[in-house]
Enzyme design. Sequence first.
Site: not given
Length: 194
Positions: A175, A151, A76
């Site tokens: 997330s 996210s 990420k």
Amino acid sequence: MQFSSFSEARKSVLAGETKLTDLVDAYIKQIHENNDQINSVVHLDEEKARKRAREVQEKVDKGEAGPMAGAVIGIKDVISQKGEPTQCASNILDSFEAVYDATVIDKLREADAIFLGRMNMDEFAMGSSNENSKYGPAKNPHNTDYVPGGSSGGSAASVAAGFHNLTLGSDTGGSIRQPASYCGVVGLKPTYGR
């Protein structure tokens, strides 16, 4: 070459049925063929991943491979990875390159994981749809009319699309768990102690 899980890929690698270089090349091919529609991978250093695959394959061949040999992991864009763009999906950090590795990167490297690319996300990990990113929205690979969640939507979408067998995300209020649910993959939020 498709494996349904990291453990399946690892088993094949350790048995000598699959070479790590071939595994990495298969994921790179999948990314090139489909990432335009999914938009989960925002940076890809193919040569670095191939070099790492050769190094870990040597350990496999000698019977010295760590517990993460066979893992091809997307990171990420919020997790610091030295020498890689770490921009948190924000124009504010447009040219920022990480100067150190996060602890999770160090530990995975020591365990012989291979890193392949940076994953799309909601800007600064603030969102639940992965639509608010300087890279544009990530899409759900099961139906690109839908969001992958956020996210860590790029991370979940990459696993669901077959771009990686594992990815890293971050989770404060859902997330990782919410995108995993939206994309039909397993997501785990470990405790702070873990």
